[in-house]
Design a protein around this motif. Structure first.
Motif, mmCIF file in Angstrom:
data_model
loop_
_atom_site.group_PDB
_atom_site.id
_atom_site.type_symbol
_atom_site.label_atom_id
_atom_site.label_comp_id
_atom_site.label_asym_id
_atom_site.label_seq_id
_atom_site.Cartn_x
_atom_site.Cartn_y
_atom_site.Cartn_z
ATOM 1 N N ALA A 126 -22.124 -5.846 -18.296
ATOM 2 C CA ALA A 126 -21.817 -7.037 -19.085
ATOM 3 C C ALA A 126 -22.924 -8.083 -19.089
ATOM 4 N N GLY A 127 -23.930 -7.901 -18.265
ATOM 5 C CA GLY A 127 -24.992 -8.887 -18.174
ATOM 6 C C GLY A 127 -24.682 -9.966 -17.149
ATOM 7 N N LEU A 128 -25.643 -10.803 -16.890
ATOM 8 C CA LEU A 128 -25.512 -11.876 -15.918
ATOM 9 C C LEU A 128 -24.899 -13.088 -16.613
ATOM 10 N N THR A 129 -23.591 -13.274 -16.425
ATOM 11 C CA THR A 129 -22.866 -14.339 -17.125
ATOM 12 C C THR A 129 -23.249 -15.722 -16.607
ATOM 13 N N TYR A 130 -23.311 -15.853 -15.290
ATOM 14 C CA TYR A 130 -23.648 -17.135 -14.677
ATOM 15 C C TYR A 130 -24.924 -16.996 -13.854
ATOM 16 N N PRO A 131 -26.050 -17.468 -14.358
ATOM 17 C CA PRO A 131 -27.304 -17.365 -13.605
ATOM 18 C C PRO A 131 -27.215 -18.118 -12.279
ATOM 19 N N PRO A 132 -27.864 -17.627 -11.251
ATOM 20 C CA PRO A 132 -27.897 -18.344 -9.972
ATOM 21 C C PRO A 132 -28.708 -19.632 -10.099
ATOM 22 N N ILE A 133 -28.572 -20.483 -9.097
ATOM 23 C CA ILE A 133 -29.340 -21.726 -9.052
ATOM 24 C C ILE A 133 -30.283 -21.644 -7.858
ATOM 25 N N VAL A 134 -31.560 -21.938 -8.085
ATOM 26 C CA VAL A 134 -32.548 -21.856 -7.014
ATOM 27 C C VAL A 134 -33.334 -23.158 -6.933
ATOM 28 N N ARG A 135 -33.954 -23.351 -5.787
ATOM 29 C CA ARG A 135 -34.761 -24.548 -5.557
ATOM 30 C C ARG A 135 -36.193 -24.134 -5.210
ATOM 31 N N PRO A 136 -37.178 -24.638 -5.906
ATOM 32 C CA PRO A 136 -38.572 -24.304 -5.562
ATOM 33 C C PRO A 136 -38.910 -24.813 -4.159
ATOM 34 N N PHE A 169 -38.668 -19.456 -3.688
ATOM 35 C CA PHE A 169 -37.467 -20.132 -4.152
ATOM 36 C C PHE A 169 -36.366 -19.953 -3.105
ATOM 37 N N ILE A 170 -35.561 -20.979 -2.933
ATOM 38 C CA ILE A 170 -34.404 -20.921 -2.045
ATOM 39 C C ILE A 170 -33.152 -20.876 -2.905
ATOM 40 N N ILE A 171 -32.218 -20.003 -2.568
ATOM 41 C CA ILE A 171 -30.986 -19.894 -3.340
ATOM 42 C C ILE A 171 -30.037 -21.044 -2.977
ATOM 43 N N ILE A 172 -29.540 -21.719 -4.003
ATOM 44 C CA ILE A 172 -28.509 -22.749 -3.816
ATOM 45 C C ILE A 172 -27.137 -22.157 -4.096
ATOM 46 N N SER A 173 -27.056 -21.390 -5.156
ATOM 47 C CA SER A 173 -25.804 -20.737 -5.536
ATOM 48 C C SER A 173 -26.123 -19.395 -6.181
ATOM 49 N N GLY A 174 -25.330 -18.359 -5.817
ATOM 50 C CA GLY A 174 -25.526 -17.053 -6.445
ATOM 51 C C GLY A 174 -26.186 -16.029 -5.550
ATOM 52 N N PHE A 175 -25.932 -16.101 -4.245
ATOM 53 C CA PHE A 175 -26.535 -15.142 -3.305
ATOM 54 C C PHE A 175 -26.186 -13.697 -3.676
ATOM 55 N N ASN A 176 -24.932 -13.457 -3.988
ATOM 56 C CA ASN A 176 -24.506 -12.089 -4.309
ATOM 57 C C ASN A 176 -25.087 -11.604 -5.632
ATOM 58 N N ARG A 177 -25.232 -12.513 -6.582
ATOM 59 C CA ARG A 177 -25.803 -12.125 -7.878
ATOM 60 C C ARG A 177 -27.272 -11.698 -7.732
ATOM 61 N N VAL A 178 -27.975 -12.419 -6.866
ATOM 62 C CA VAL A 178 -29.369 -12.048 -6.612
ATOM 63 C C VAL A 178 -29.433 -10.674 -5.948
ATOM 64 N N LYS A 179 -28.577 -10.467 -4.934
ATOM 65 C CA LYS A 179 -28.572 -9.179 -4.226
ATOM 66 C C LYS A 179 -28.139 -8.039 -5.141
ATOM 67 N N ALA A 180 -27.231 -8.355 -6.067
ATOM 68 C CA ALA A 180 -26.769 -7.318 -7.002
ATOM 69 C C ALA A 180 -27.905 -6.877 -7.924
ATOM 70 N N GLN A 181 -28.716 -7.812 -8.356
ATOM 71 C CA GLN A 181 -29.848 -7.463 -9.224
ATOM 72 C C GLN A 181 -30.922 -6.695 -8.454
ATOM 73 N N ILE A 182 -31.074 -7.018 -7.188
ATOM 74 C CA ILE A 182 -31.997 -6.233 -6.358
ATOM 75 C C ILE A 182 -31.460 -4.812 -6.202
ATOM 76 N N TYR A 183 -30.147 -4.713 -6.018
ATOM 77 C CA TYR A 183 -29.524 -3.379 -5.924
ATOM 78 C C TYR A 183 -29.741 -2.600 -7.221
ATOM 79 N N ASN A 184 -29.728 -3.312 -8.346
ATOM 80 C CA ASN A 184 -29.946 -2.669 -9.649
ATOM 81 C C ASN A 184 -31.421 -2.358 -9.910
ATOM 82 N N LYS A 185 -32.248 -2.626 -8.884
ATOM 83 C CA LYS A 185 -33.693 -2.350 -8.956
ATOM 84 C C LYS A 185 -34.391 -3.169 -10.029
ATOM 85 N N LYS A 186 -33.864 -4.363 -10.275
ATOM 86 C CA LYS A 186 -34.529 -5.268 -11.201
ATOM 87 C C LYS A 186 -35.651 -6.000 -10.463
ATOM 88 N N THR A 187 -36.627 -6.431 -11.203
ATOM 89 C CA THR A 187 -37.740 -7.168 -10.594
ATOM 90 C C THR A 187 -37.697 -8.654 -10.939
#
Length: 324
Positions: A44-54, A59-77
């Motif tokens: 379905a795509g990434l409905t809610y992008p994570p929020i990060v801080r430079p 970058f440090i994750i503020i919100s969306g830790f699992n979404r980031v890990k899921a994209q890494i699992y999907n072998k996205k760069t």
């Protein structure tokens, strides 16, 4: 609150540039398999992008830790994410991490404790309570905020037990006033049993009263053979351990009442009332009235129970029960 937090840009960043080890803004500890989320994003795509801080080159994750890990699992760069301004404050980033989750679903008790503990570095309890609707999507009164902050001072093991349902907020607040060694004992006990809020509080109260009466150190009491045999028995499920522990503690706390209960059970068994007739003494023998009950699905069963009761009237055991 400054508008700086909301000056965020949506852009694509390299996943390799995200520091996964920095979890300063992480609130939720997800027990769910990341595979399902990864599959959902793939379909379905990434409905809610994570929020990060430079932060420098990372970058440090503020919100969306699992979404980031899921994209890494999907072998996205790369991943599309919202970026705060580099000078966004810790307080502003913390607020965003909380509200991003709280306005998605109600926070668990563990999450509330973590959030109030972190907010206490920036706000006092009155301010947390006042701002709670905007931060937590629910109103928290000052007393509850105080309780959360008190419990938040407990070891992380306590928060894990609260998360698992092994330790209630009321019980956690009670043991928070104990010395560290005593506190660890109760955390150990509740990690091995499964009890309701009232039963947890009963166990705490009995142990504290027994050790105070007998002038025994709670640590030494915990090491007694009977308690260790109950808690360390791998063949007993947590609920059964709770039952056995409560029975043992009741016997130690109220030996006279326990013996009287035993005597009543023996004499009741001698009456041979049958398995469907219940004769119950007053609770802890503090009242005056016994109760007797039975169920009958037809006239014949009612008649059979009546015969058993009539026969019991001639038994000396019944008179002895009422004379205890």
């Amino acid at each position: 609150m400054s508008d700086i937090l909301y000056e965020i840009d949506l852009s694509e960043i390299n996943l390799s540039d995200i520091d996964l080890t920095d979890e300063r803004y992480k609130i939720s500890v997800s027990d769910h398999d990341i595979i399902f989320l990864a599959q959902s994003i793939k379909e379905a795509g990434l409905t809610y992008p994570p929020i990060v801080r430079p932060a420098g080159k990372k970058f440090i994750i503020i919100s969306g830790f699992n979404r980031v890990k899921a994209q890494i699992y999907n072998k996205k760069t790369k991943i599309v994410a919202y970026q705060t301004k580099p000078d966004a404050s810790d307080y502003q980033c913390l607020l965003k991490s909380i509200t991003a989750l709280a306005f998605q679903r109600p926070l668990t008790h563990r999450e509330l404790i973590i959030c109030t503990r972190r907010l206490s570095s920036f706000l006092d309890k009155e301010q947390i309570a006042e701002k709670s609707p905007a931060i937590f999507n629910t109103k928290l009164n000052i007393r509850f905020v105080e309780d959360l902050l008190t419990i938040g001072a407990l070891p992380d093991k306590a928060l894990e037990l609260i998360h698992l349902g092994n330790l209630s907020l009321k019980s956690a607040q009670r043991i928070s006033s104990f010395e560290k060694a005593t506190m660890e004992i109760f955390l150990n006990i509740f990690s091995k049993i499964k009890a309701s809020n009232s039963k947890q509080f009963e166990i705490i109260q009995h142990i504290i009263e027994i050790t105070a009466r007998d002038a025994v150190n709670p640590t030494d009491f915990f090491k007694t053979k009977a308690i260790r045999e109950i808690l360390l028995d791998e063949n007993k499920e947590p609920g059964l351990k709770t039952t056995h522990l409560r029975a043992y503690l009741f016997e130690r706390r109220f030996p006279a009442i326990f013996q009287t209960h035993q005597l009543v059970r023996e004499k009741t068994a001698a009456l041979k009332l049958g398995g469907n007739i219940k004769l119950l003494p007053p609770e802890n023998f503090e009242g005056q009235y016994y109760s007797i009950s039975f169920k009958a699905k037809n006239y014949d069963e009612f008649k059979t129970h009546s015969h058993h009761l009539a026969a019991a009237l001639e038994s000396k055991e019944l008179k002895e029960i009422f004379n205890l």
